[in-house]
Design a protein around this motif. Structure first.
Motif, mmCIF file in Angstrom:
data_model
loop_
_atom_site.group_PDB
_atom_site.id
_atom_site.type_symbol
_atom_site.label_atom_id
_atom_site.label_comp_id
_atom_site.label_asym_id
_atom_site.label_seq_id
_atom_site.Cartn_x
_atom_site.Cartn_y
_atom_site.Cartn_z
ATOM 1 N N THR A 40 0.811 -1.213 0.000
ATOM 2 C CA THR A 40 0.000 0.000 0.000
ATOM 3 C C THR A 40 0.848 1.269 0.000
ATOM 4 O O THR A 40 0.460 2.287 -0.573
ATOM 5 C CB THR A 40 -0.931 0.005 1.225
ATOM 6 N N LEU A 41 2.020 1.199 0.617
ATOM 7 C CA LEU A 41 2.872 2.379 0.689
ATOM 8 C C LEU A 41 3.504 2.710 -0.653
ATOM 9 O O LEU A 41 3.738 3.868 -0.969
ATOM 10 C CB LEU A 41 3.974 2.167 1.736
ATOM 11 N N GLY A 42 3.815 1.675 -1.443
ATOM 12 C CA GLY A 42 4.364 1.899 -2.764
ATOM 13 C C GLY A 42 5.811 2.334 -2.788
ATOM 14 O O GLY A 42 6.338 2.689 -3.842
ATOM 15 N N SER A 43 6.518 2.334 -1.648
ATOM 16 C CA SER A 43 7.926 2.724 -1.598
ATOM 17 C C SER A 43 8.795 1.481 -1.420
ATOM 18 O O SER A 43 8.308 0.372 -1.195
ATOM 19 C CB SER A 43 8.164 3.707 -0.455
ATOM 20 N N ALA A 44 10.100 1.678 -1.530
ATOM 21 C CA ALA A 44 11.038 0.556 -1.476
ATOM 22 C C ALA A 44 11.169 0.025 -0.054
ATOM 23 O O ALA A 44 11.060 0.789 0.918
ATOM 24 C CB ALA A 44 12.392 0.991 -2.005
ATOM 25 N N PRO A 45 11.414 -1.281 0.094
ATOM 26 C CA PRO A 45 11.620 -1.842 1.436
ATOM 27 C C PRO A 45 12.848 -1.232 2.097
ATOM 28 O O PRO A 45 13.809 -0.853 1.436
ATOM 29 C CB PRO A 45 11.824 -3.342 1.169
ATOM 30 N N GLY A 46 12.805 -1.122 3.425
ATOM 31 C CA GLY A 46 13.939 -0.639 4.176
ATOM 32 C C GLY A 46 13.905 0.834 4.513
ATOM 33 O O GLY A 46 14.693 1.286 5.349
ATOM 34 N N ASN A 47 13.007 1.617 3.882
ATOM 35 C CA ASN A 47 12.970 3.033 4.219
ATOM 36 C C ASN A 47 12.175 3.260 5.502
ATOM 37 O O ASN A 47 11.624 2.329 6.090
ATOM 38 C CB ASN A 47 12.416 3.875 3.061
ATOM 39 N N VAL A 48 12.128 4.499 5.919
ATOM 40 C CA VAL A 48 11.550 4.818 7.223
ATOM 41 C C VAL A 48 10.095 4.386 7.328
ATOM 42 O O VAL A 48 9.684 3.732 8.292
ATOM 43 C CB VAL A 48 11.683 6.330 7.498
ATOM 44 N N ALA A 49 9.290 4.746 6.328
ATOM 45 C CA ALA A 49 7.866 4.439 6.395
ATOM 46 C C ALA A 49 7.613 2.935 6.372
ATOM 47 O O ALA A 49 6.774 2.427 7.128
ATOM 48 C CB ALA A 49 7.142 5.119 5.229
ATOM 49 N N GLN A 50 8.320 2.201 5.505
ATOM 50 C CA GLN A 50 8.111 0.757 5.402
ATOM 51 C C GLN A 50 8.480 0.048 6.704
ATOM 52 O O GLN A 50 7.739 -0.801 7.202
ATOM 53 C CB GLN A 50 8.931 0.189 4.236
ATOM 54 N N VAL A 51 9.627 0.379 7.260
ATOM 55 C CA VAL A 51 10.068 -0.278 8.500
ATOM 56 C C VAL A 51 9.098 0.018 9.630
ATOM 57 O O VAL A 51 8.708 -0.878 10.395
ATOM 58 C CB VAL A 51 11.494 0.170 8.868
ATOM 59 N N ARG A 52 8.661 1.265 9.739
ATOM 60 C CA ARG A 52 7.749 1.632 10.823
ATOM 61 C C ARG A 52 6.404 0.946 10.679
ATOM 62 O O ARG A 52 5.877 0.372 11.650
ATOM 63 C CB ARG A 52 7.578 3.154 10.843
ATOM 64 N N GLU A 53 5.810 0.966 9.490
ATOM 65 C CA GLU A 53 4.483 0.382 9.301
ATOM 66 C C GLU A 53 4.508 -1.130 9.408
ATOM 67 O O GLU A 53 3.593 -1.744 9.975
ATOM 68 C CB GLU A 53 3.925 0.815 7.940
#
Length: 462
Positions: free
Chosen positions: A184-197
């Motif tokens: 759902t986030l559509g960004s690459a794994p490992g970034n701030v939003a992905q790790v937090r969510e």
């Protein structure tokens, strides 16, 4: 087509901002804001607490009716890890294990998975970095077989959640959280939003289904856990697996633990068949000690509930440059410089034109002030080129006026030293005064000192 919304998030504290700023308004960190896509409104599913209400809802529970106690813990089968965790893994907890690449995180967790599965508990090992075949190869090398251990190679957090609900394990390993992503986030794994969510999603599963989950985390070149700092606040326990590549041992430290002490220490030895527990770390660290050499002192240090004897080495040489150098390995650098200044001012050793190098043999990191007196004696021994008594241990806190202050747990330190064959102990007089009755129970001469001068006379003879 609607334009995707973006926000700026701080990598250190998770602060959200509509625009980029050089310094985070939340934690004042510089250049820590990164741009991330904002997820569409799609609330994470709730799974419901086992045995309470309908899925997706949780009802308040009276405090007297809530389950608590040792029954909610289960052993990992490895005593060193149980000690650091406070007695074992707590059901419904989320633990983060971090360490340098190749330090042995995956190996240790696979061994723990085999121990827990051998108890009859189902374990799910989710690998986002290796295929099932690669994990199987390591499992064969470690002798893991014929246990209820399930493997899954997946990085999609939704697929992980479905597998966890379907399998119903008691313990889940996610290796690693930096490889997990939420589509759902559509960004690459490992970034701030992905790790937090992704971490928040797994936290919800752990609490709702009472499943213990352990996350593997990468570390940056500065030694901190990669991703937002809020990740460490979300989890129940944070463990660090430390060690030098040139040494076979590994040290497991707890820097956060909601269910136990953070002062405990677990020591392992890396072998071909996996991580082996070190039952007697004192003998392990002193195995290669050379006796009768100037600048070498043995100090009994307390790590949590256990006492570890370590060798502190000091090398003092005339400086070849205009300004003398000070180096400390395994000890706090500022504390070492302070102790050298005490020797210079209060004892008169004149170390201003001397390079001083202090090292804890074996690579262990010592932070407690009880090692102060050992550092002082080692530096004085190296400067005078006179060896200390090889059958003597030294400990105590040193003040700026040259006094030796009392430290905690004298009895534990003395008994551990006596068990390894040491005959003399130099300690603060204040500790010696309050332990008169118990001294006769150990075969050791306990010498109390009030000042650094007295300690140097007792250890070096003058």
């Amino acid at each position: 087509m609607a334009k995707e919304k973006t926000r700026f998030f701080c990598k250190e504290c998770g602060q959200e901002s509509l625009k980029w700023m050089g310094r985070c308004p939340g934690c004042d960190a510089w250049n820590s804001l990164v741009e991330e896509k904002v997820a569409k409104a799609s609330p994470a599913p709730r799974y419901g607490i086992q045995g309470q209400g309908a899925p997706g809802r949780s009802a308040p529970v009276h405090i007297d009716a809530a389950e608590a106690g040792e029954s909610l813990r289960f052993s990992t089968g490895i005593q060193e890890l149980d000690r650091v965790l406070g007695g074992g893994i707590v059901e419904g907890s989320l633990t983060l294990l971090a360490g340098d690449p190749g330090i042995g995180k995956s190996t240790l967790l696979l061994q723990v998975a085999e121990k827990i599965a051998a108890q009859g508990r189902t374990v799910l090992y989710i690998s986002g970095e290796e295929s099932i075949q690669q994990v199987k190869m390591r499992a064969h090398r470690l002798g893991v077989r014929d246990v209820p251990l399930y493997l899954l190679a997946e990085t999609d957090i939704e697929a992980m959640s479905e597998a966890i609900v379907k399998t119903g394990p008691k313990w889940v390993v996610v290796d690693s959280i930096q490889t997990a992503y939420w589509a759902t986030l559509g960004s690459a794994p490992g970034n701030v939003a992905q790790v937090r969510e992704c971490a928040a999603h797994l936290l919800r599963i752990a609490k709702d289904l009472s499943i213990a989950i352990t996350l593997v985390g990468h570390v940056t070149k500065e030694g901190s856990i990669a991703g937002p700092r809020v990740l460490e606040h979300m989890v129940d326990a944070v463990l660090y697996l430390e060690g030098e590549r040139n040494y076979p041992y590994r040290v497991l430290r707890g820097v956060k633990n909601r269910f136990g002490s953070t002062n405990e220490l677990g020591i392992f030895e890396m072998r071909g068949e996996g991580m082996a527990e070190v039952a007697n770390p004192s003998a392990f660290f002193l195995a290669e000690r050379t006796q009768g050499v100037a600048g070498s002192v043995v100090v009994p240090c307390l790590e949590g509930t256990r006492t570890v004897l370590v060798e502190i080495q000091a090398l003092v040489t005339p400086t070849a440059f205009g300004q003398a150098r000070r180096m400390a390995t395994g000890l706090d650098y500022n504390r070492t410089v302070l102790l050298a200044a005490v020797l210079d001012k209060r004892v008169g050793l004149h170390l201003g034109q001397q390079d001083i190098y202090v090292n804890v043999a074996g690579g262990l990191k010592i932070m407690e002030p009880a090692a102060d007196l050992g550092v002082v004696v080692a530096i004085a021994s190296g400067w005078r080129n006179r060896s200390a008594d090889p059958e003597c241990v030294v400990f105590g806190e040193v003040g700026l006026t040259g006094e030796v202050r009392a430290v905690a747990h004298l009895e534990k330190r003395v008994k551990e030293a006596a068990k390894l064959g040491f005959k003399r102990c130099i300690c603060p007089q204040q500790n010696r005064k309050y332990w008169k009755d118990a001294i006769d129970t150990v075969d050791m001469e306990v010498i109390g000192v009030n000042t650094v001068d007295e300690a140097l006379v007792a250890a070096l003879g003058s």
